[in-house]
Write a protein that holds these residues in place. Sequence first.
Motif, PDB file in Angstrom:
ATOM      1  N   VAL A 167       0.854  -1.202   0.103  1.00 29.67           N
ATOM      2  CA  VAL A 167       0.027   0.182   0.097  1.00 29.67           C
ATOM      3  C   VAL A 167       0.947   1.203   0.012  1.00 29.67           C
ATOM      4  CG1 VAL A 167      -1.874   1.398   1.111  1.00 29.67           C
ATOM      5  CG2 VAL A 167      -1.651  -1.263   1.184  1.00 29.67           C
ATOM      6  N   ASN A 168       0.660   2.160  -0.966  1.00 30.33           N
ATOM      7  CA  ASN A 168       1.265   3.483  -1.049  1.00 30.33           C
ATOM      8  C   ASN A 168       0.472   4.498  -0.909  1.00 30.33           C
ATOM      9  OD1 ASN A 168       3.624   1.653  -1.824  1.00 30.33           O
ATOM     10  ND2 ASN A 168       3.335   2.434  -3.882  1.00 30.33           N
ATOM     11  N   TYR A 169       1.187   5.658  -0.247  1.00 33.11           N
ATOM     12  CA  TYR A 169       0.393   6.957  -0.147  1.00 33.11           C
ATOM     13  C   TYR A 169       1.212   7.900  -0.824  1.00 33.11           C
ATOM     14  CZ  TYR A 169      -2.611   4.977   3.464  1.00 33.11           C
ATOM     15  OH  TYR A 169      -3.524   3.904   4.239  1.00 33.11           O
ATOM     16  N   GLY A 170       0.969   8.075  -2.255  1.00 35.94           N
ATOM     17  CA  GLY A 170       1.683   8.844  -2.974  1.00 35.94           C
ATOM     18  C   GLY A 170       3.228   8.084  -2.998  1.00 35.94           C
ATOM     19  N   SER A 171       4.406   8.632  -2.592  1.00 33.27           N
ATOM     20  CA  SER A 171       5.744   8.120  -2.681  1.00 33.27           C
ATOM     21  C   SER A 171       5.967   7.535  -1.579  1.00 33.27           C
ATOM     22  CB  SER A 171       6.711   9.329  -2.858  1.00 33.27           C
ATOM     23  OG  SER A 171       6.753  10.275  -1.872  1.00 33.27           O
ATOM     24  N   ILE A 172       5.191   7.403  -0.426  1.00 36.02           N
ATOM     25  CA  ILE A 172       5.373   6.767   0.787  1.00 36.02           C
ATOM     26  C   ILE A 172       4.658   5.283   0.783  1.00 36.02           C
ATOM     27  CG2 ILE A 172       4.821   6.625   3.363  1.00 36.02           C
ATOM     28  CD1 ILE A 172       4.461   9.858   3.154  1.00 36.02           C
ATOM     29  N   LYS A 173       5.799   4.395   1.015  1.00 34.31           N
ATOM     30  CA  LYS A 173       5.324   2.840   1.149  1.00 34.31           C
ATOM     31  C   LYS A 173       4.868   2.571   2.408  1.00 34.31           C
ATOM     32  CE  LYS A 173       8.547   1.843  -2.801  1.00 34.31           C
ATOM     33  NZ  LYS A 173       7.421   1.907  -3.822  1.00 34.31           N
ATOM     34  N   ALA A 174       3.674   2.753   2.879  1.00 37.39           N
ATOM     35  CA  ALA A 174       3.211   2.432   4.043  1.00 37.39           C
ATOM     36  C   ALA A 174       3.067   0.732   4.415  1.00 37.39           C
ATOM     37  CB  ALA A 174       1.991   2.735   4.201  1.00 37.39           C
ATOM     38  N   VAL A 175       2.912  -0.117   3.370  1.00 38.54           N
ATOM     39  CA  VAL A 175       2.991  -1.502   3.504  1.00 38.54           C
ATOM     40  C   VAL A 175       3.777  -2.026   2.379  1.00 38.54           C
ATOM     41  CG1 VAL A 175       1.731  -3.582   3.616  1.00 38.54           C
ATOM     42  CG2 VAL A 175       0.625  -1.646   4.780  1.00 38.54           C
ATOM     43  N   LYS A 176       4.825  -2.795   2.727  1.00 39.36           N
ATOM     44  CA  LYS A 176       5.868  -3.224   1.774  1.00 39.36           C
ATOM     45  C   LYS A 176       5.983  -4.751   1.342  1.00 39.36           C
ATOM     46  CE  LYS A 176       8.620   0.410   3.635  1.00 39.36           C
ATOM     47  NZ  LYS A 176       9.868   0.848   4.517  1.00 39.36           N
ATOM     48  N   GLY A 177       4.896  -5.185   1.199  1.00 40.81           N
ATOM     49  CA  GLY A 177       4.936  -6.628   0.586  1.00 40.81           C
ATOM     50  C   GLY A 177       4.626  -7.530   1.491  1.00 40.81           C
ATOM     51  N   ILE A 178       3.630  -7.670   2.492  1.00 41.83           N
ATOM     52  CA  ILE A 178       3.463  -8.344   3.633  1.00 41.83           C
ATOM     53  C   ILE A 178       2.669  -9.660   3.440  1.00 41.83           C
ATOM     54  CG2 ILE A 178       3.737  -6.538   5.338  1.00 41.83           C
ATOM     55  CD1 ILE A 178       0.826  -6.539   5.965  1.00 41.83           C
ATOM     56  N   SER A 179       2.696 -10.571   3.907  1.00 46.08           N
ATOM     57  CA  SER A 179       1.939 -11.932   3.818  1.00 46.08           C
ATOM     58  C   SER A 179       1.556 -12.371   5.229  1.00 46.08           C
ATOM     59  CB  SER A 179       2.670 -12.953   3.174  1.00 46.08           C
ATOM     60  OG  SER A 179       3.120 -12.556   1.654  1.00 46.08           O
ATOM     61  N   ILE A 180       0.209 -12.472   5.285  1.00 43.46           N
ATOM     62  CA  ILE A 180      -0.438 -12.990   6.592  1.00 43.46           C
ATOM     63  C   ILE A 180      -1.595 -13.876   6.378  1.00 43.46           C
ATOM     64  CG2 ILE A 180      -2.025 -12.082   8.237  1.00 43.46           C
ATOM     65  CD1 ILE A 180      -0.330  -9.481   8.131  1.00 43.46           C
ATOM     66  N   SER A 181      -1.664 -14.808   7.222  1.00 45.26           N
ATOM     67  CA  SER A 181      -2.676 -15.895   7.107  1.00 45.26           C
ATOM     68  C   SER A 181      -3.623 -15.925   8.504  1.00 45.26           C
ATOM     69  CB  SER A 181      -2.140 -17.072   6.923  1.00 45.26           C
ATOM     70  OG  SER A 181      -2.932 -18.454   6.575  1.00 45.26           O
ATOM     71  N   VAL A 182      -4.856 -15.987   8.288  1.00 46.98           N
ATOM     72  CA  VAL A 182      -5.792 -16.278   9.316  1.00 46.98           C
ATOM     73  C   VAL A 182      -6.638 -17.528   9.343  1.00 46.98           C
ATOM     74  CG1 VAL A 182      -7.719 -15.082  10.647  1.00 46.98           C
ATOM     75  CG2 VAL A 182      -5.915 -13.652   9.643  1.00 46.98           C
ATOM     76  N   GLN A 183      -6.510 -18.371  10.375  1.00 45.26           N
ATOM     77  CA  GLN A 183      -7.179 -19.447  10.193  1.00 45.26           C
ATOM     78  C   GLN A 183      -8.815 -19.322  10.996  1.00 45.26           C
ATOM     79  OE1 GLN A 183      -4.968 -22.417  12.309  1.00 45.26           O
ATOM     80  NE2 GLN A 183      -5.929 -24.350  11.018  1.00 45.26           N
ATOM     81  N   LYS A 184      -9.573 -19.919  10.361  1.00 46.60           N
ATOM     82  CA  LYS A 184     -11.029 -19.754  10.718  1.00 46.60           C
ATOM     83  C   LYS A 184     -11.012 -20.475  12.260  1.00 46.60           C
ATOM     84  CE  LYS A 184     -15.608 -21.322   9.448  1.00 46.60           C
ATOM     85  NZ  LYS A 184     -16.344 -22.153   8.550  1.00 46.60           N
ATOM     86  N   GLY A 185     -11.756 -19.415  12.846  1.00 44.25           N
ATOM     87  CA  GLY A 185     -11.936 -19.636  14.121  1.00 44.25           C
ATOM     88  C   GLY A 185     -10.816 -19.171  15.331  1.00 44.25           C
ATOM     89  N   SER A 186      -9.915 -18.689  14.861  1.00 40.56           N
ATOM     90  CA  SER A 186      -8.725 -18.022  15.642  1.00 40.56           C
ATOM     91  C   SER A 186      -8.956 -16.770  15.988  1.00 40.56           C
ATOM     92  CB  SER A 186      -7.654 -18.683  14.817  1.00 40.56           C
ATOM     93  OG  SER A 186      -7.372 -17.665  13.773  1.00 40.56           O
ATOM     94  N   ILE A 187      -7.850 -16.349  16.816  1.00 39.63           N
ATOM     95  CA  ILE A 187      -7.691 -14.980  16.935  1.00 39.63           C
ATOM     96  C   ILE A 187      -6.390 -14.479  16.657  1.00 39.63           C
ATOM     97  CG2 ILE A 187      -7.465 -12.829  18.593  1.00 39.63           C
ATOM     98  CD1 ILE A 187      -9.500 -14.302  20.548  1.00 39.63           C
TER      99      ILE A 187
END
Length: 238
Positions: A13-33
């Motif tokens: 995610v970029n805001y103009g020239s600012i790279k706020a999120v730089k290629g993250i990978s996340i997984s969320v399992q059903k029923g978890s926190i």
Amino acid sequence: MEDEILKIENLQVNYGSIKAVKGISISVQKGSIVTIIGSNGAGKSTTLGAISGLTRPSGGKIIFRDRDITRLGAAKTSQLGISLVPEGRRIFPNLTVRENMMMGAYNRKNKEEVQENFKTVFTLFPRLKERLKQPGGTLSGGEQQMLAIGRSLMANPDLIMMDEPSLGLAPIVVEEVFKAIQSLNSKGVTILLVEQNAAKALEISRYAYVLETGCVTLQGDAKKLLESEEVRKVYLGI
């Protein structure tokens, strides 16, 4: 991952020239926190914004229940069963508690199911039932947070994302909010939590990610991260 409800692949995610999120990978399992911790400006809220469709990703994929939702937008994303409790609560101060909650159910057609959701919310937060006719703006900070969570539950979501639910609350109210989160999860609701109270968040979560300047720097079993020397030093002040 088995029973994976949400998968983020190389999200940017970029805001103009600012790279706020730089290629993250996340997984969320059903029923978890699952919790995301990190310092201010790490990209935590931006990540939730991208998942909920409020923020447009610059790259990567967001998969919810095997469907690509990367560019769906907020309205369609919420209809699929993702609900966001935003930072700062953002309730409607001039609407009553009941009216605020009904805003969360605006997509729902089955009135009986909506009434069941009211019962669920009142079981979690009995005080909201007592204040049903009060304007949201007259509630205490803790009660407004309860209302924000209650409003999101009225959409009957499969995944609730919470952005800093304990921020600015008295310790006794923080305990109440975290108990409610655990209670919700015990009913089968999957929760993705962004939280500055790292110790509390890690205690109740199954898995956790540490974000720093838009990158995942640590991840793993939440209880193990709670015992990690690096996490304890940086985020728990121990």
